[in-house]
Scaffold this motif. Structure first.
Motif, PDB file in Angstrom:
ATOM      1  N   ASN A 148      19.076 -12.951   8.703  1.00 52.77           N
ATOM      2  CA  ASN A 148      17.939 -13.525   7.979  1.00 52.77           C
ATOM      3  C   ASN A 148      18.058 -15.049   7.910  1.00 52.77           C
ATOM      4  O   ASN A 148      19.154 -15.612   7.995  1.00 52.77           O
ATOM      5  N   ASP A 149      16.930 -15.696   7.724  1.00 54.44           N
ATOM      6  CA  ASP A 149      16.929 -17.160   7.681  1.00 54.44           C
ATOM      7  C   ASP A 149      17.528 -17.704   6.394  1.00 54.44           C
ATOM      8  O   ASP A 149      17.933 -18.859   6.340  1.00 54.44           O
ATOM      9  N   PHE A 150      17.632 -16.867   5.349  1.00 57.72           N
ATOM     10  CA  PHE A 150      18.305 -17.269   4.120  1.00 57.72           C
ATOM     11  C   PHE A 150      19.421 -16.281   3.827  1.00 57.72           C
ATOM     12  O   PHE A 150      19.285 -15.081   4.080  1.00 57.72           O
ATOM     13  N   ILE A 151      20.533 -16.776   3.262  1.00 59.92           N
ATOM     14  CA  ILE A 151      21.728 -15.962   3.080  1.00 59.92           C
ATOM     15  C   ILE A 151      22.398 -16.357   1.774  1.00 59.92           C
ATOM     16  O   ILE A 151      22.109 -17.407   1.185  1.00 59.92           O
ATOM     17  N   SER A 152      23.325 -15.520   1.283  1.00 58.22           N
ATOM     18  CA  SER A 152      23.994 -15.758   0.003  1.00 58.22           C
ATOM     19  C   SER A 152      24.765 -17.072   0.028  1.00 58.22           C
ATOM     20  O   SER A 152      25.416 -17.419   1.018  1.00 58.22           O
ATOM     21  N   ASP A 153      24.733 -17.769  -1.101  1.00 56.14           N
ATOM     22  CA  ASP A 153      25.432 -19.050  -1.213  1.00 56.14           C
ATOM     23  C   ASP A 153      26.893 -18.871  -1.636  1.00 56.14           C
ATOM     24  O   ASP A 153      27.652 -19.829  -1.667  1.00 56.14           O
ATOM     25  N   PHE A 154      27.319 -17.649  -1.961  1.00 58.22           N
ATOM     26  CA  PHE A 154      28.662 -17.402  -2.471  1.00 58.22           C
ATOM     27  C   PHE A 154      29.412 -16.460  -1.546  1.00 58.22           C
ATOM     28  O   PHE A 154      28.832 -15.717  -0.759  1.00 58.22           O
ATOM     29  N   ASP A 155      30.751 -16.447  -1.690  1.00 59.00           N
ATOM     30  CA  ASP A 155      31.568 -15.504  -0.929  1.00 59.00           C
ATOM     31  C   ASP A 155      31.163 -14.090  -1.304  1.00 59.00           C
ATOM     32  O   ASP A 155      30.910 -13.776  -2.473  1.00 59.00           O
ATOM     33  N   TRP A 156      31.111 -13.250  -0.322  1.00 60.19           N
ATOM     34  CA  TRP A 156      30.614 -11.884  -0.558  1.00 60.19           C
ATOM     35  C   TRP A 156      31.485 -10.875   0.168  1.00 60.19           C
ATOM     36  O   TRP A 156      32.012 -11.148   1.259  1.00 60.19           O
ATOM     37  N   MET A 157      31.664  -9.723  -0.464  1.00 61.08           N
ATOM     38  CA  MET A 157      32.304  -8.575   0.168  1.00 61.08           C
ATOM     39  C   MET A 157      31.614  -7.320  -0.363  1.00 61.08           C
ATOM     40  O   MET A 157      30.917  -7.389  -1.381  1.00 61.08           O
TER      41      MET A 157
END
Length: 927
Positions: A148-157
């Protein structure tokens, strides 16, 4: 075969300049797919990339693995999948089993690919999470796709919740900043940029380093086509009432759900949006709910696939059940498999564009261009794909073909001919051969039989005639080929002398007979029979040619049959039928006689007109225009009469479709004649006016009874509502007369005054309602400046009356609108609605609004108060109704508003949800 070989060879020669890696060393490419193998849309993308890599880089070493993030929320399982993806590469290079290695050791092994292709948002985020362990892997360029053109701004699991309101552009994820405690300093690559940093966690100061990681990143992005899918669903289901989101709680599903929820407010503000999250505890309940037929609903998902992991049923059973029995369409934002599926389809980004733009980015990276210098490509195209089988099941095929354009219809069922084309053609050839053979043989047999039969008949003709006509009064004569008479028999005896003239039909030569026309004589010469009636004799004259001459070369025969008695009977019958029809037409009673065995019948015009039955010479009536339930009764009764089950007559009132399409009432009587066997007699009469009168009488009676009930209820309500404040006034007045202290006086006096005020308002409202209902009041239609009226109401003391601190908003869609109506009563309605809104709103806003809708002025009062429950929405305008019987008011405010609006020629209504506020609106005509 030669042409295919030549094409492959030319393709290979054209690609040789692009295969730079084939001359030197083969590139190593690691493809990491975020999802599992059940996601068809991403599998097609990965397969397309693999195919193009093999075509453009034949010597490349491509390793492809799936992380299965969408099917699990456990980080350990995803971590194992990522480790196994790296094993495939490391084991090939180090020629040892690295199964037991930790993820850290694999990153630090010194073996890494030339390029990583990461497919999907969650896989890319999970890979970035381990940035502090990657060391030299940070140098590996990454091409992301299917993202997607926008994504989470934080570390993710997996398992971590995401704030979808704080998403950032994908391009900004090439840099990652992370805080590491001192204990992890040994894991930090000395070449990385790091800053001494102190972080506070639960009040404890923790020292460590803030490290910045830079990824070599480019790729292909897109936006989920949410608006296109909602618009397509709106076209297919114009009467849609609710969209239900169903999916698992995954990263992608959550982001898609966030976008759909926001876009629904813009595209479908009137449609309800609900959410169902699939967990291990609710599988079967979701399946059962989705299999229910529910008109006005549709399901929407991102990529949810029905499986039996958490169900008591098997995966194949559930999938088969949905594919055959689903009642409500399930649309998908990602492309399903279609064949054997239960998702109807949707609007998608084309796989071909994904593959082409991804390969363009890969080629740029492999050519040596820094990944961070390569701008992201964007997939913008759309393609609509729908399952034809499911469209047919949900009865949406016609709507789709009519309203949607440029649709790829999948899973199109073959026609019967396409399915059995070969068998049908073979059967037709064989059947045609045998039918032709049979027809030829049958025709030969038939012709032989006719010839033999005709010859035998002609040989015995004269003997039979002489034997028969000797005992009858039928006259006949035989003629030769020239038409001359050979023999004549009259009254059973042979006649020697012929009459020369007069009315004798038997002349010496048949071709000089005055009763035969030239055309009939030519017909006789062509061996064709002629039958004519002679009225002056009267008799039936029959001329019969013989195909083969017989008895003294006889070729023709003339015979006469007396019609005297038949014609007399015909005249009497015609006179009776005229009299019968006259009686039937005069009385409008339809009459029919018909024989159940032969179908012969006699009917009157009134019978045909009453039943709207097409006239038939013979055959039993079919009652084609009688309504189906009554037609079945008539046909069942006739069948019982024919079988001998009943001889009782049938009397019934039934409905018939008239010639102009109206339904008319008829009274039908049918009985079996006692004088003549199998003769059924029908009588029918149009009683539509009688029925209409009965219905009008019944409606008038019901209205009178309802009026009595309403009057009694109104009187009871008035009695109760007047007694309530009056009892308080009388009771407290009595108490007040017995008290001496000023404190008690100050306590009871306001209660008496308040009830006096309520009693006065109640009586005024009752009088006002009575005056309006009785027509005593004449409403005016003067120009009313709406903006000034709203400002005047806003400045009045409604807020101080209820001691409320609320925001009052005026919403007017046009500049200086003017409504033509009765200003006093308009203000009374708005004041009542505005006062109610202030009364039942403790905090928030109250809005006064106006807009022009067609030929009507649309006024509304919206609040953020307590709202009204759904079951009470239909009764708020009922007189003396109060949702809270302890609240202030008489229960006549809203009924009075409704009465005023109705007399002004408009409508009034309410929209509300418990706990969220209300919207009261009314319309007035524009003059």
């Amino acid at each position: 075969m030669k042409r295919q070989f030549t094409y492959i060879l030319l393709t290979y020669l054209l690609l040789i300049p692009r295969l730079g890696w084939a001359d030197n060393e083969a590139p190593q490419i690691l493809i990491i797919n975020s999802y599992n193998t059940e996601q068809i849309w991403v599998n097609n993308l990965v397969a397309g990339i693999n195919e193009e890599l093999m075509l453009r880089y034949p010597n490349a070493k491509v390793f492809s693995k799936n992380l299965n993030i969408d099917s699990t929320t456990k980080i350990a399982q995803t971590l194992h999948s990522l480790r196994s993806a790296l094993w495939a590469l490391v084991e090939k290079q180090e020629e040892e089993n690295v199964t037991g290695r930790m993820l850290t050791s694999i990153f630090s092994s010194g073996v890494y690919p030339d390029l990583i292709v990461l497919v999907g948002d969650p896989g890319f985020l999970f890979y970035q999470y381990y940035d502090y362990q990657m060391r030299d892997w940070l140098k590996v360029p990454i091409v992301v796709t299917g993202i997607n053109d926008f994504i989470s701004d934080f570390d993710w699991m997996p398992g971590v919740k995401v704030d979808y309101d704080s998403m950032i552009p994908i391009e900004k994820r090439h840099t990652s900043v992370k805080f590491l405690r001192d204990a992890f300093v040994k894991m930090i690559d000395p070449s990385l940029k790091r800053t001494r940093y102190v972080e506070e966690e639960s009040g404890e100061r923790i020292s460590g380093y803030q490290v910045e990681y830079d990824f070599r990143l480019t790729g292909v992005k897109t936006s989920i086509p949410v608006q296109e899918n909602l618009q397509m669903i709106q076209e297919l289901l114009p009467d849609l009432e609710e969209i239900i989101w169903v999916d698992e709680d995954s990263y992608d599903s959550g982001y898609a759900h966030h976008l759909v929820k926001e876009k629904m407010k813009e595209v479908m503000p009137q449609v309800k949006f609900s959410t169902v999250v699939h967990t291990r505890l609710n599988s079967d309940s979701i399946f059962n709910e989705m299999l229910r037929a529910d008109k006005g609903k549709a399901y929407l998902t991102f990529s949810w696939t029905i499986n039996g992991v958490y169900s008591r049923f098997s995966k194949s059973y559930i999938k088969t059940t949905f594919a055959k029995e689903s009642k409500v369409p399930l649309f998908s934002l990602t492309e399903p498999a279609f064949i054997g599926e239960y998702r109807i389809g949707g609007v998608y980004r084309p796989t071909k564009e994904w593959v082409e733009k991804t390969m363009s980015q890969i080629e740029k990276v492999l050519s040596g261009k820094p990944a961070n210098d390569i701008p992201f490509e964007t997939v913008t195209g759309t393609v609509t794909r729908l399952d034809q089988v499911l469209l047919n099941r949900y009865k949406l095929s016609g709507v789709a073909h009519e309203r949607l354009t440029a649709v790829d219809y999948e899973n199109i069922p073959p026609t019967f001919f396409e399915k059995y084309e070969k068998q049908i053609l073979i059967s037709l050839v064989v059947a045609t051969f045998f039918l032709g053979l049979f027809g030829y043989m049958y025709n030969q047999f038939k012709q032989s039989k006719i010839i033999r039969k005709e010859r035998d008949r002609n040989k015995k003709l004269f003997d039979k005639l002489r034997l028969v006509y000797r005992q009858t009064s039928v006259d006949f004569a035989l003629y030769d080929e020239a038409g001359d008479c050979l023999v004549r028999v009259q009254n059973g005896k042979k006649v020697k002398d012929f009459k020369k003239a007069g009315n004798d039909p038997f002349l010496i030569n048949i071709f000089k007979n005055k009763y035969l026309t030239n055309a009939q004589k030519e017909q006789i010469r062509n061996k064709k029979s002629v039958n004519i009636e002679l009225e002056d004799i009267p008799c039936m004259l029959v001329v019969k040619p013989f195909k083969e001459p017989d008895y003294r070369n006889a070729c023709y025969m003339i015979l006469t049959v007396s019609l005297k008695e038949l014609m007399q009977e015909r005249v009497e019958r015609e006179q009776f039928e005229k009299l019968f029809d006259f009686a039937s037409d005069t009385s409008k009673i339809g009459i029919a006689f018909y024989n159940l065995a032969t179908g012969e019948k006699t009917v009157t015009n009134s019978w045909i007109e009453n039943l709207n039955e097409p006239p038939m010479i013979d055959g039993l009536p079919q009652y084609t225009n009688v309504v189906s339930r009554d037609r079945k009764v008539l046909l069942d009764y006739r069948a019982k009469v024919q079988s001998g089950e009943t001889t009782e007559p049938l009397s019934m009132d039934m409905q018939v479709h008239s010639a102009n399409g109206n339904l008319l009432w008829m009274r039908q009587h049918i009985y079996l004649s006692k004088e003549e066997e199998n003769l059924l007699i029908e009588l029918n009469l149009n009683i539509d006016e009688l029925k209409r009168g009965e219905e009008e009488l019944r409606i008038a009676k019901e209205k009178a009874e309802q009026s009595n009930r309403d009057t009694q209820e109104f009187l009871n309500s008035i009695n109760h509502e007047i007694r309530t404040p009056l009892n308080s006034i009388v009771g407290y007045s009595t108490i007040l007369s017995m008290v001496d202290s000023d404190e008690e006086l100050e306590q009871f006096a306001p209660i008496i005054l308040k009830n006096n005020e309520l009693l006065t308002i109640l009586i005024n409202d009752i009088i006002e309602l009575s005056r309006i209902d009785s027509g005593e009041i004449t409403f005016k239609h003067d120009p009313v400046p709406v903006a000034e009226l709203f400002k005047e109401m806003k400045n009045e003391d409604y807020l101080e009356l209820y001691d409320k601190n609320l925001s009052v908003i005026i919403e007017i869609a046009e500049e200086n609108p003017v409504a033509s109506t009765d200003e006093a009563y308009l203000k009374r309605v708005l004041s009542s609605l505005f006062s109610n809104a202030v009364k039942f709103t403790d905090e928030g806003t109250v809005a006064l609004g106006y807009e022009k809708r067609g030929n009507f002025a649309y006024f509304y009062v919206r609040d953020t108060g307590c709202g009204i429950s759904e079951e009470n929405l239909q009764t708020v305008f009922k007189r003396f109704y109060k949702e809270n019987s302890y609240s202030q008011g008489t229960g006549l405010g809203l009924p009075l508003c409704k009465t005023i609006v109705n007399h002004l020629g408009g409508e009034i209504g309410v929209e509300s949800e418990k706990g969220k506020g209300s919207l009261f609106w009314f319309t007035l005509p524009l003059f």
